[in-house]
Design an enzyme around this catalytic site. Structure first.
Site, PDB file in Angstrom:
ATOM      1  N   CYS A   2       0.813  -1.227   0.000  1.00  0.00           N
ATOM      2  CA  CYS A   2       0.000   0.000   0.000  1.00  0.00           C
ATOM      3  C   CYS A   2       0.849   1.281   0.000  1.00  0.00           C
ATOM      4  CB  CYS A   2      -0.874   0.043   1.230  1.00  0.00           C
ATOM      5  SG  CYS A   2      -1.851  -1.426   1.475  1.00  0.00           S
ATOM      6  N   ARG A  27       5.123  -0.136  -5.866  1.00  0.00           N
ATOM      7  CA  ARG A  27       5.071  -0.932  -4.641  1.00  0.00           C
ATOM      8  C   ARG A  27       4.104  -2.099  -4.771  1.00  0.00           C
ATOM      9  NH1 ARG A  27       6.647   2.433   0.065  1.00  0.00           N
ATOM     10  NH2 ARG A  27       5.280   1.192   1.350  1.00  0.00           N
ATOM     11  N   TRP A  75      -3.147  -2.635  -1.392  1.00  0.00           N
ATOM     12  CA  TRP A  75      -2.815  -4.026  -1.733  1.00  0.00           C
ATOM     13  C   TRP A  75      -3.595  -4.857  -0.730  1.00  0.00           C
ATOM     14  CZ3 TRP A  75      -0.544  -8.559  -0.028  1.00  0.00           C
ATOM     15  CH2 TRP A  75       0.016  -9.388  -1.010  1.00  0.00           C
ATOM     16  N   ASN A 109      -1.979   2.326   5.978  1.00  0.00           N
ATOM     17  CA  ASN A 109      -1.117   1.193   5.625  1.00  0.00           C
ATOM     18  C   ASN A 109      -0.872   0.398   6.897  1.00  0.00           C
ATOM     19  OD1 ASN A 109      -0.884   2.244   3.092  1.00  0.00           O
ATOM     20  ND2 ASN A 109       1.274   2.808   3.268  1.00  0.00           N
ATOM     21  N   GLY A 110      -0.769  -0.909   6.773  1.00  0.00           N
ATOM     22  CA  GLY A 110      -0.500  -1.728   7.952  1.00  0.00           C
ATOM     23  C   GLY A 110      -1.693  -2.634   8.231  1.00  0.00           C
ATOM     24  N   GLU A 505      19.184 -16.623  -8.685  1.00  0.00           N
ATOM     25  CA  GLU A 505      18.678 -15.276  -8.948  1.00  0.00           C
ATOM     26  C   GLU A 505      18.179 -15.152 -10.399  1.00  0.00           C
ATOM     27  OE1 GLU A 505      17.692 -12.882  -7.377  1.00  0.00           O
ATOM     28  OE2 GLU A 505      17.836 -11.138  -8.661  1.00  0.00           O
ATOM     29  N   LYS A 509      14.393 -14.138 -11.438  1.00  0.00           N
ATOM     30  CA  LYS A 509      14.070 -13.008 -12.315  1.00  0.00           C
ATOM     31  C   LYS A 509      13.098 -13.451 -13.407  1.00  0.00           C
ATOM     32  CE  LYS A 509      14.912 -10.209 -10.587  1.00  0.00           C
ATOM     33  NZ  LYS A 509      15.408 -10.313  -9.270  1.00  0.00           N
ATOM     34  N   GLU A 512       9.593 -14.225 -11.972  1.00  0.00           N
ATOM     35  CA  GLU A 512       8.879 -13.043 -11.489  1.00  0.00           C
ATOM     36  C   GLU A 512       8.230 -12.265 -12.617  1.00  0.00           C
ATOM     37  OE1 GLU A 512      10.998 -11.039  -7.690  1.00  0.00           O
ATOM     38  OE2 GLU A 512      12.279 -11.169  -9.440  1.00  0.00           O
ATOM     39  N   HIS A 528      20.841 -35.062  -9.889  1.00  0.00           N
ATOM     40  CA  HIS A 528      20.091 -35.719  -8.810  1.00  0.00           C
ATOM     41  C   HIS A 528      18.604 -35.395  -8.878  1.00  0.00           C
ATOM     42  CE1 HIS A 528      23.857 -37.028  -7.152  1.00  0.00           C
ATOM     43  NE2 HIS A 528      24.299 -35.783  -7.182  1.00  0.00           N
ATOM     44  N   LYS A 627       6.530  -4.634  -4.434  1.00  0.00           N
ATOM     45  CA  LYS A 627       7.938  -4.249  -4.298  1.00  0.00           C
ATOM     46  C   LYS A 627       8.417  -4.424  -2.868  1.00  0.00           C
ATOM     47  CE  LYS A 627      11.850  -2.586  -5.664  1.00  0.00           C
ATOM     48  NZ  LYS A 627      12.697  -3.610  -6.313  1.00  0.00           N
TER      49      LYS A 627
HETATM   50  C1  G6P Z   1       9.594  -8.763  -2.653  1.00  0.00           C
HETATM   51  C2  G6P Z   1      10.119  -8.272  -3.985  1.00  0.00           C
HETATM   52  C3  G6P Z   1      11.463  -8.932  -4.293  1.00  0.00           C
HETATM   53  C4  G6P Z   1      12.429  -8.675  -3.147  1.00  0.00           C
HETATM   54  C5  G6P Z   1      11.864  -9.154  -1.811  1.00  0.00           C
HETATM   55  C6  G6P Z   1      12.709  -8.692  -0.638  1.00  0.00           C
HETATM   56  O1  G6P Z   1       9.220 -10.088  -2.755  1.00  0.00           O
HETATM   57  O2  G6P Z   1       9.194  -8.555  -5.022  1.00  0.00           O
HETATM   58  O3  G6P Z   1      11.996  -8.377  -5.483  1.00  0.00           O
HETATM   59  O4  G6P Z   1      13.632  -9.324  -3.411  1.00  0.00           O
HETATM   60  O5  G6P Z   1      10.563  -8.594  -1.611  1.00  0.00           O
HETATM   61  O6  G6P Z   1      12.655  -7.296  -0.569  1.00  0.00           O
HETATM   62  P1  G6P Z   1      13.684  -6.391   0.205  1.00  0.00           P
HETATM   63  O7  G6P Z   1      13.163  -4.990   0.026  1.00  0.00           O
HETATM   64  O8  G6P Z   1      13.641  -6.829   1.641  1.00  0.00           O
HETATM   65  O9  G6P Z   1      15.011  -6.591  -0.403  1.00  0.00           O
END
Ligand code: G6P
Length: 632
Positions: A2, A27, A75, A109-110, A505, A509, A512, A528, A627
């Site tokens: 949010c 976000r 959100w 928010n929260g 990673e 990517k 995602e 394995h 985000k």
């Molecule tokens: C969310 C984002 C990821 C990020 C993760 C941790 O899931 O979509 O891209 O890596 O949070 O976020 P941070 O801000 O703690 O690195």
């Protein structure tokens, strides 16, 4: 997740709020809304589920020209993403036989944990709830407190803490259990906003004759040149000209007004089609920024200004725990290889969501690093608090200045990567790896690493931005590779040692942003299990630069080729052996093993980006993702 934006000043609030909400889109959200006052001081709300464009068209159709207002991107947590559940929520109660008169609007928010009990009490007093959210309870609760505060007769005083509106907010807050970043607009008060924070960030942008309030600094860029970070338990009383802050326990406190070092260009696309691509291409500079002022050639070590630990405490460290979520967790894995190799300190990497409940035995000499781009991730924050509670020193490796984790940690290291707006993290990852390399150097030099080794380490780091710039030159080639494989439904990413976390990673990517299933594995582990997936339609991305385990990875690559799996190799320049074996080769410049994760990450980011774009995906705002994840 949010986002909050508010404005009080002299300009048309609705326009500024929509612009601010647009900057917070990254976000993640599923509905949006705003509230302003009309000429008579009545609250006008516009809100809509879905993209911000829907709210914009409502605002275009009609909205008062007020110079005060609040806005929100939601959100969903409690209640589906519907128009009715979108914020703002109105507070007000119908006296029997009368229409509801709304006294205020809130954005929140929260999470309010005790909302059910509060709701039942308010319903018994005649409040009618129009949404399924936990937040609406805050609006009615403040209204309830306001009625009482006004009934006892407003005290005419210059002290804002004594005004019934502020008293009402503070009384309501005292009844809440949970977290909030809260902003309140009152009917009939075109000169007053009240903001409050507990566990969910809020900042105030200070301009000339105007104030901006937001859940992070991006909506302020280009509008305000000074910023105030609200702390937990603070209530801000904001008019166009004044900002008063009251702390729950300490009473009135002087706001700490800092310069805002964020320009409108920092939060714009700068000619790129997507923020993710912009951020990928920023990496030579963001890597430089992560190292700036932190390398001492004279002492052949790294220098940090904010660890806030005494030399004795640092000498005493005998174990490091690295924690984080998502991409930050992958950076932690890179950190494990770095710190163990160069500092010879045992490192444990733990998902923050697991660490917070695992209750591992941790001895006195353990130092925790919470790695987080946003500084707001709920699980990472909870893990940090848990270790702090047990008396361990906690440090943050964080990008967002003034974020909750940055504030709560005993000390830390900022990435200085600038705002990362694409949901899929790119530049923050490479900066995290750089900072972890600096830590490996620092702890190494505190222990056994020689002066010469330290100098060589620094020399390698200093070449890194140029190597990354060179790796970016493969962009057009990577786009053509993406064309070729865009229709695959599964990818494997394989690498060993330092390149194993990068394989994870790379797979993350791709998942995602393109929604293609992908798995990362240590290359040798592939036999394995995952090798069963290999067929002519399942590409494997091999990280196979020249280095300590090159020959071993070649064997793994041959195993895939023997099963007719297509191979995309990320390899050193002019590697003929790989070229003979692989279907497609993307060359990256040579780097020492310990810096390969940073260089190798670049083609993987670009590959995911181009595949996602070619498949028509919204790369900056992938479905279901946020985000910064501020809920457990
Ligand atoms: C969310 C984002 C990821 C990020 C993760 C941790 O899931 O979509 O891209 O890596 O949070 O976020 P941070 O801000 O703690 O690195």
């Amino acid at each position: 997740m949010c986002g909050i934006v508010g404005y009080v000043g002299f300009r048309r609030a609705a326009d500024l709020i929509v612009e601010g909400l647009r900057r917070l889109e990254y976000r993640g959200y599923d509905s949006a809304g705003l509230a302003v006052l009309d000429d008579e001081g009545r609250i006008e709300v516009r809100k809509a589920a879905g993209r911000l464009a829907r709210l914009e068209s409502l605002v275009r159709a009609s909205v008062p020209d007020a110079a005060i207002g609040i806005g929100h991107t939601r959100w969903a947590t409690h209640g589906a993403p519907t128009d009715g559940n979108a914020h703002p929520h109105l507070g007000g109660c119908a006296a029997t036989g009368h229409a509801v008169s709304e006294s205020l609007a809130i954005v929140h928010n929260g999470v309010i944990e005790n909302f059910r009990g509060l709701k039942a009490g308010l319903e018994a007093e005649g409040y009618v709830f129009r949404s399924e959210t936990d937040s609406e309870v805050v609006a009615h609760l403040i209204d309830n407190c306001l009625k009482r505060a006004l009934a006892t007769g407003p005290r005419v005083t210059d002290e804002p803490a004594d005004s019934p509106w502020v008293v009402a907010v503070r009384e309501a807050l005292a009844q809440l259990r949970g977290t909030y970043g809260l902003l309140v607009l009152f009917a009939g008060r075109p000169d007053l906003l009240v903001a409050a924070r507990l566990g969910s960030p809020l900042v105030v942008g200070v301009g000339d004759g105007e104030h901006f309030i937001a859940s992070d600094s991006s909506p302020l860029a280009g509008h305000a040149d000074r910023i105030v970070y609200l702390a937990d338990h603070e209530v801000a009383v904001i008019t166009s000209d004044t900002l008063r802050i009251i702390h729950r326990d300490a009473g009135r406190v002087e706001p700490s007004v800092l310069p805002l070092e964020l320009s409108a260009a920092d939060v714009g696309l700068g000619g790129h089609p997507h923020f993710m691509l912009k951020e990928i291409h920023e990496q030579p500079e963001t890597i430089r920024a992560a190292m700036r002022g932190r390398l001492s050639r004279d002492d052949a070590t790294a220098v940090f200004g904010g660890l806030n630990l005494t030399p004795a405490q640092l000498q005493h460290v005998n174990r490091i725990v690295l924690t984080g979520c998502g991409t930050s967790w992958h950076a932690a894995l890179v950190g494990e290889y770095l710190i163990e190799e160069f500092a010879r300190l045992p490192v444990e990497v733990e998902y923050a969501s697991e660490l917070r409940y695992r209750n591992p035995p941790i001895d006195e000499g353990t130092l925790l690093f919470a790695i987080t781009q946003s500084g707001e991730t709920a699980d990472t924050l909870a893990a940090l608090r848990e270790l702090k509670r047990k008396g361990h020193p906690t440090l943050a490796i964080c990008n967002v200045v003034g974020s909750t984790i940055a504030n709560e940690a005993d000390g830390g290291i900022y990435l200085h990567a600038g705002p990362e707006i694409g949901v899929a993290s790119t530049k923050a990852f490479t900066s995290q790896c750089v900072v972890l390399a600096l830590l490996a150097l620092y702890f190494g030099r505190l222990r056994h690493m020689s002066y010469e080794q330290g100098r060589a380490f620094i020399a390698a780091l200093e070449r890194l931005p140029d190597l990354v710039a060179e790796a970016l030159e493969a962009d057009p080639l990577i786009r053509s590779v993406a064309e070729k494989y865009r229709s695959a439904s599964t990818f494997l990413y394989l690498g060993r040692q330092y390149n194993f976390p990068v394989a994870l990673e790379g797979a993350l990517k791709l998942k995602e942003i393109s929604y293609i299933h992908a798995e990362g594995y240590p290359a040798a582990e592939m036999k394995h299990g995952p090798i069963a997936l290999v067929d002519p339609l399942t590409p494997s991305v091999f990280l196979i630069p020249q280095g300590a385990v090159y020959d071993k990875v070649i064997l793994n690559l041959e195993e895939i080729k023997a099963r007719k799996g297509p191979v995309i190799a990320i390899a050193s320049p002019g590697d003929e052996r790989v070229r003979e074996l692989a279907d497609d080769v993307i060359e990256v410049p040579d780097a020492p093993d310990f810096l390969q994760p940073i260089v190798e990450a670049i083609p993987l980011q670009l590959l995911a980006y181009h595949i996602a774009v070619l498949r028509g995906c919204d790369v900056d705002k992938p479905r279901n993702l946020a985000k910064s994840v501020t809920v457990e």
